[in-house]
Design a protein around this motif. Structure first.
Motif, PDB file in Angstrom:
ATOM      1  N   TYR A 158       0.832  -1.192   0.000  1.00 44.47           N
ATOM      2  CA  TYR A 158       0.000   0.000   0.000  1.00 44.47           C
ATOM      3  C   TYR A 158       0.874   1.252   0.000  1.00 44.47           C
ATOM      4  O   TYR A 158       1.747   1.427   0.849  1.00 44.47           O
ATOM      5  N   GLN A 159       0.654   2.097  -0.997  1.00 48.75           N
ATOM      6  CA  GLN A 159       1.400   3.347  -1.188  1.00 48.75           C
ATOM      7  C   GLN A 159       2.903   3.115  -1.358  1.00 48.75           C
ATOM      8  O   GLN A 159       3.702   4.024  -1.151  1.00 48.75           O
ATOM      9  N   LEU A 192       2.824 -12.033  -7.657  1.00 49.17           N
ATOM     10  CA  LEU A 192       2.133 -11.022  -6.855  1.00 49.17           C
ATOM     11  C   LEU A 192       0.699 -11.459  -6.588  1.00 49.17           C
ATOM     12  O   LEU A 192      -0.224 -10.642  -6.569  1.00 49.17           O
ATOM     13  N   ILE A 193       0.508 -12.741  -6.360  1.00 49.77           N
ATOM     14  CA  ILE A 193      -0.833 -13.281  -6.142  1.00 49.77           C
ATOM     15  C   ILE A 193      -1.397 -12.728  -4.839  1.00 49.77           C
ATOM     16  O   ILE A 193      -0.810 -12.868  -3.762  1.00 49.77           O
ATOM     17  N   GLY A 194      -2.533 -12.068  -4.953  1.00 50.04           N
ATOM     18  CA  GLY A 194      -3.195 -11.515  -3.780  1.00 50.04           C
ATOM     19  C   GLY A 194      -2.475 -10.350  -3.150  1.00 50.04           C
ATOM     20  O   GLY A 194      -2.811  -9.963  -2.022  1.00 50.04           O
ATOM     21  N   ALA A 195      -1.505  -9.763  -3.831  1.00 51.58           N
ATOM     22  CA  ALA A 195      -0.772  -8.625  -3.266  1.00 51.58           C
ATOM     23  C   ALA A 195      -1.660  -7.389  -3.221  1.00 51.58           C
ATOM     24  O   ALA A 195      -2.527  -7.198  -4.079  1.00 51.58           O
ATOM     25  N   LYS A 196      -1.420  -6.543  -2.249  1.00 50.66           N
ATOM     26  CA  LYS A 196      -2.198  -5.308  -2.074  1.00 50.66           C
ATOM     27  C   LYS A 196      -1.347  -4.149  -2.577  1.00 50.66           C
ATOM     28  O   LYS A 196      -0.439  -3.689  -1.902  1.00 50.66           O
ATOM     29  N   LEU A 197      -1.678  -3.677  -3.779  1.00 47.80           N
ATOM     30  CA  LEU A 197      -0.919  -2.613  -4.434  1.00 47.80           C
ATOM     31  C   LEU A 197      -1.737  -1.342  -4.567  1.00 47.80           C
ATOM     32  O   LEU A 197      -1.479  -0.515  -5.444  1.00 47.80           O
ATOM     33  N   ARG A 198      -2.709  -1.183  -3.723  1.00 45.81           N
ATOM     34  CA  ARG A 198      -3.574  -0.015  -3.814  1.00 45.81           C
ATOM     35  C   ARG A 198      -2.776   1.250  -3.520  1.00 45.81           C
ATOM     36  O   ARG A 198      -2.007   1.301  -2.546  1.00 45.81           O
ATOM     37  N   HIS A 199      -2.932   2.242  -4.372  1.00 48.04           N
ATOM     38  CA  HIS A 199      -2.231   3.532  -4.260  1.00 48.04           C
ATOM     39  C   HIS A 199      -0.717   3.396  -4.455  1.00 48.04           C
ATOM     40  O   HIS A 199       0.014   4.357  -4.203  1.00 48.04           O
ATOM     41  N   ALA A 200      -0.237   2.244  -4.880  1.00 46.19           N
ATOM     42  CA  ALA A 200       1.196   2.082  -5.135  1.00 46.19           C
ATOM     43  C   ALA A 200       1.582   2.823  -6.411  1.00 46.19           C
ATOM     44  O   ALA A 200       0.782   2.987  -7.332  1.00 46.19           O
ATOM     45  N   ASP A 201       2.843   3.257  -6.465  1.00 44.80           N
ATOM     46  CA  ASP A 201       3.360   3.967  -7.627  1.00 44.80           C
ATOM     47  C   ASP A 201       4.104   2.965  -8.510  1.00 44.80           C
ATOM     48  O   ASP A 201       5.188   2.497  -8.162  1.00 44.80           O
ATOM     49  N   LEU A 202       3.508   2.634  -9.675  1.00 47.68           N
ATOM     50  CA  LEU A 202       4.069   1.640 -10.595  1.00 47.68           C
ATOM     51  C   LEU A 202       4.541   2.293 -11.886  1.00 47.68           C
ATOM     52  O   LEU A 202       4.581   1.647 -12.939  1.00 47.68           O
ATOM     53  N   ALA A 213      -4.721  -9.646  -7.302  1.00 45.53           N
ATOM     54  CA  ALA A 213      -4.007  -8.486  -6.761  1.00 45.53           C
ATOM     55  C   ALA A 213      -4.927  -7.268  -6.720  1.00 45.53           C
ATOM     56  O   ALA A 213      -5.793  -7.090  -7.586  1.00 45.53           O
ATOM     57  N   ASP A 214      -4.748  -6.444  -5.713  1.00 46.90           N
ATOM     58  CA  ASP A 214      -5.529  -5.218  -5.558  1.00 46.90           C
ATOM     59  C   ASP A 214      -4.732  -4.072  -6.167  1.00 46.90           C
ATOM     60  O   ASP A 214      -3.766  -3.576  -5.574  1.00 46.90           O
ATOM     61  N   LEU A 215      -5.139  -3.627  -7.375  1.00 47.23           N
ATOM     62  CA  LEU A 215      -4.433  -2.572  -8.100  1.00 47.23           C
ATOM     63  C   LEU A 215      -5.280  -1.311  -8.226  1.00 47.23           C
ATOM     64  O   LEU A 215      -5.030  -0.476  -9.098  1.00 47.23           O
ATOM     65  N   ARG A 216      -6.257  -1.169  -7.362  1.00 44.60           N
ATOM     66  CA  ARG A 216      -7.120   0.011  -7.456  1.00 44.60           C
ATOM     67  C   ARG A 216      -6.348   1.280  -7.087  1.00 44.60           C
ATOM     68  O   ARG A 216      -5.593   1.292  -6.117  1.00 44.60           O
ATOM     69  N   GLU A 217      -6.548   2.292  -7.907  1.00 48.09           N
ATOM     70  CA  GLU A 217      -5.925   3.606  -7.715  1.00 48.09           C
ATOM     71  C   GLU A 217      -4.401   3.538  -7.719  1.00 48.09           C
ATOM     72  O   GLU A 217      -3.727   4.404  -7.156  1.00 48.09           O
ATOM     73  N   ALA A 218      -3.835   2.511  -8.349  1.00 48.78           N
ATOM     74  CA  ALA A 218      -2.376   2.436  -8.493  1.00 48.78           C
ATOM     75  C   ALA A 218      -1.910   3.546  -9.418  1.00 48.78           C
ATOM     76  O   ALA A 218      -2.470   3.746 -10.506  1.00 48.78           O
ATOM     77  N   ALA A 228       1.711  -8.499 -18.431  1.00 47.73           N
ATOM     78  CA  ALA A 228       1.722  -9.356 -17.247  1.00 47.73           C
ATOM     79  C   ALA A 228       1.295 -10.770 -17.618  1.00 47.73           C
ATOM     80  O   ALA A 228       0.573 -11.002 -18.602  1.00 47.73           O
ATOM     81  N   GLY A 229       1.729 -11.729 -16.807  1.00 49.90           N
ATOM     82  CA  GLY A 229       1.393 -13.116 -17.095  1.00 49.90           C
ATOM     83  C   GLY A 229      -0.069 -13.422 -16.842  1.00 49.90           C
ATOM     84  O   GLY A 229      -0.709 -14.146 -17.609  1.00 49.90           O
ATOM     85  N   SER A 230      -0.643 -12.871 -15.763  1.00 46.82           N
ATOM     86  CA  SER A 230      -2.040 -13.136 -15.429  1.00 46.82           C
ATOM     87  C   SER A 230      -2.577 -11.980 -14.597  1.00 46.82           C
ATOM     88  O   SER A 230      -1.919 -11.509 -13.672  1.00 46.82           O
ATOM     89  N   ILE A 231      -3.793 -11.535 -14.954  1.00 42.43           N
ATOM     90  CA  ILE A 231      -4.499 -10.519 -14.168  1.00 42.43           C
ATOM     91  C   ILE A 231      -5.882 -11.041 -13.797  1.00 42.43           C
ATOM     92  O   ILE A 231      -6.815 -10.275 -13.586  1.00 42.43           O
ATOM     93  N   GLU A 232      -5.980 -12.359 -13.689  1.00 41.06           N
ATOM     94  CA  GLU A 232      -7.259 -12.983 -13.387  1.00 41.06           C
ATOM     95  C   GLU A 232      -7.734 -12.567 -11.995  1.00 41.06           C
ATOM     96  O   GLU A 232      -6.985 -12.634 -11.020  1.00 41.06           O
ATOM     97  N   LYS A 233      -8.973 -12.118 -11.919  1.00 39.11           N
ATOM     98  CA  LYS A 233      -9.625 -11.688 -10.684  1.00 39.11           C
ATOM     99  C   LYS A 233      -8.892 -10.537 -10.000  1.00 39.11           C
ATOM    100  O   LYS A 233      -9.073 -10.295  -8.803  1.00 39.11           O
ATOM    101  N   ALA A 234      -8.045  -9.850 -10.750  1.00 41.47           N
ATOM    102  CA  ALA A 234      -7.367  -8.687 -10.184  1.00 41.47           C
ATOM    103  C   ALA A 234      -8.354  -7.538 -10.034  1.00 41.47           C
ATOM    104  O   ALA A 234      -9.249  -7.350 -10.865  1.00 41.47           O
ATOM    105  N   GLN A 235      -8.206  -6.753  -8.982  1.00 35.42           N
ATOM    106  CA  GLN A 235      -9.080  -5.605  -8.742  1.00 35.42           C
ATOM    107  C   GLN A 235      -8.480  -4.384  -9.418  1.00 35.42           C
ATOM    108  O   GLN A 235      -7.446  -3.870  -8.989  1.00 35.42           O
ATOM    109  N   LEU A 236      -9.151  -3.928 -10.486  1.00 34.27           N
ATOM    110  CA  LEU A 236      -8.668  -2.801 -11.279  1.00 34.27           C
ATOM    111  C   LEU A 236      -9.714  -1.709 -11.308  1.00 34.27           C
ATOM    112  O   LEU A 236     -10.913  -1.956 -11.098  1.00 34.27           O
ATOM    113  N   ASP A 237      -9.283  -0.507 -11.605  1.00 33.55           N
ATOM    114  CA  ASP A 237     -10.222   0.572 -11.844  1.00 33.55           C
ATOM    115  C   ASP A 237     -11.018   0.262 -13.107  1.00 33.55           C
ATOM    116  O   ASP A 237     -10.480  -0.291 -14.080  1.00 33.55           O
TER     117      ASP A 237
END
Length: 489
Positions: A399-400, A413-423, A436-441, A452-461
């Motif tokens: 996070y962040q 990065l299975i199930g990683a929490k990347l919310r608000h992270a700078d990518l 993975a949680d990529l909301r507001e990344a 990416a190899g897989s974005i299955e069930k990833a949380q995206l905007d």
């Protein structure tokens, strides 16, 4: 540091246990004094005042002698005197007052003779008590002098052993110093200083290191690349290890922190639960060392060789580890909050379930590293590289976190929490972003997700997910670029 905090906590609890009943006792005595004064019973009020004063003096003596370890016997004698005065003081006062102002008027000859006999008996008892107190004082004084002389004699003999050229003789000297620390806590500070000096004198030097611990690794002689000559022992000598163990005893821990072992070769050292808070260990070789549950807060470990170190449950908050070689190191369940790992080599290291909040890993090497369920909240991973082997960040909290320009190819990065992270400009080629949680990344683009190899069930905007779908069908070229800031989840 943790040991001192525990001691302070225990002392606070004991102080509370003593203070609460003491306060209640003072309140009860004060109420009884007021009641006696209101009823006109001046004698009872006077005795209550005397007892209150005696109790206050006793507490003052306890507090005053609390910081004077050489006065413990004096404190015991003082408490005995106060208790004796409290219990037998009125009777002694009656005997003395009867001598000063005889109260024999109105007594029959038989009663007068009996009173004189009691008075003489009281005088004899008082003299015997005074003699006993004087004898006790001299005995306590002699005991203290004898004990101090014994400690000094033992210390002198131990120091003579440390000068021997035979290792087993030096080992006996260190064990003698350890026993002195245990038996004479008042001398623990001085003996600890001697043991620290012995370690610095006997431990071999590791040589100078360069960044990322490359030269320190070469000097350690462990896991060197083919063609390089090995140098340095795989484990400390018996006397050096015994000295490190002596620094880990209960009384020595208070004075063993901030030790300076910069540039020393201590590969294979066993320092579990060691207090190394604020220690100077830069350029030291600690390959294969055991640092489980050790305290390394604010320690200086720049360019230190920490390969294959076992530091499970250690406390390394605010430690300086920039340029350290941490290949295959194990820091499971470690506290590494705000730790500086700039340029550190973490290849194949295991930092799973550790706390790396606010940590700095700029330019670090993470190939093959395990950071499963690691807390990397607001950590700085700018420019980290994991090209040779994929890094595992399953379930980690980023996070962040700052991942600008990070190379995370084939990372898990299975199930990683990347919310608000700078990518921004992060390389996610082949990365597994399942769940993975990529909301507001920040800086995340559809192009990065497509590689990416897989974005299955990833949380995206929603906007970013739509851009990915359009890019897959070749109809969303205008949607390329950072879109994560355009729509809130």
């Amino acid at each position: 540091m943790a040991y001192k905090k525990n001691v302070r906590a225990v002392r606070a609890v004991l102080a509370g246990v003593v203070a609460v009943p003491g306060a209640l006792f003072f309140i009860a005595m004060y109420v009884s004094l007021i009641e006696a004064l209101l009823k006109g019973n001046k004698v009872a009020a006077w005795w209550l005042m005397v007892e209150s004063l005696a109790l206050a003096v006793t507490i003052f003596l306890i507090v005053w002698l609390r910081y004077r370890r050489d006065r413990q016997i004096g404190l015991l004698i003082g408490l005995l005197v106060v208790g004796a005065t409290w219990l037998w003081g009125p009777h002694l006062w009656d005997a003395v007052s009867s001598t000063v102002v005889p109260q024999y008027k109105g007594l029959t000859p038989a009663e007068r003779a009996q009173a004189v006999g009691q008075y003489r008996l009281a005088v004899v008892q008082a003299c015997a008590a005074a003699g006993g107190v004087i004898a006790l004082l001299y005995t306590a004084r002699n005991y203290r002098l004898i004990r101090r002389g014994q400690v000094t004699d033992r210390l002198s003999k131990a120091l003579e052993r440390l000068e021997s050229t035979e290792e087993f003789v030096r080992l006996g000297g260190i064990l003698a110093l350890q026993q002195i620390i245990h038996d004479a806590p008042a001398q623990a500070e001085h003996v600890t200083h001697i043991v620290r000096t012995f370690v610095r004198r006997q431990a071999p030097k590791s040589g100078h290191s360069t960044s990322l611990g490359v030269q320190a690794a070469a000097a350690s002689g462990l896991l060197l690349p083919p063609g390089r000559a090995a140098s340095g022992p795989e484990r400390p000598a018996a006397d050096v290890q015994a000295a490190l163990t002596a620094l880990n005893t209960r009384h020595a821990k208070l004075y063993s922190s901030r030790i300076d072992l910069s540039g020393y070769h201590l590969a294979g050292a066993h320092m579990a639960r060691q207090n190394l808070h604020g220690a100077q260990l830069s350029r030291a070789v600690l390959t294969d060392a055991v640092l489980a549950r050790a305290t390394l807060g604010r320690a200086s470990l720049e360019n230190c060789d920490l390969r294959r170190v076992r530091a499970m449950g250690s406390r390394c908050n605010d430690a300086q580890m920039n340029g350290a070689d941490l290949r295959e190191a194990v820091f499971i369940l470690a506290n590494m909050v705000a730790c500086d790992l700039t340029g550190a080599d973490l290849r194949n290291a295991c930092l799973s379930k550790s706390d790396l909040q606010l940590a700095t890993l700029m330019g670090g090497k993470l190939s093959g590293a395990h950071l499963v369920s690691t807390d990397l909240t607001k950590a700085d991973l700018t420019g980290v590289r994991a090209e040779e082997k994929p890094v595992r960040l399953d379930g980690s909290c980023l996070y962040q976190a700052r991942l600008n320009g990070a190379v995370l190819r084939n990372a898990s990065l299975i199930g990683a929490k990347l919310r608000h992270a700078d990518l921004t400009d992060a390389d996610l080629t082949g990365a597994d972003l399942t769940r993975a949680d990529l909301r507001e990344a920040r800086g995340l683009t559809a192009d990065q997700l497509l590689t990416a190899g897989s974005i299955e069930k990833a949380q995206l905007d929603p906007t970013l997910r739509a851009a990915c779908r359009r890019s897959e069908h070749g109809t969303g070229t205008e949607a390329r670029g950072p879109v994560s800031q355009e729509v809130q989840p």
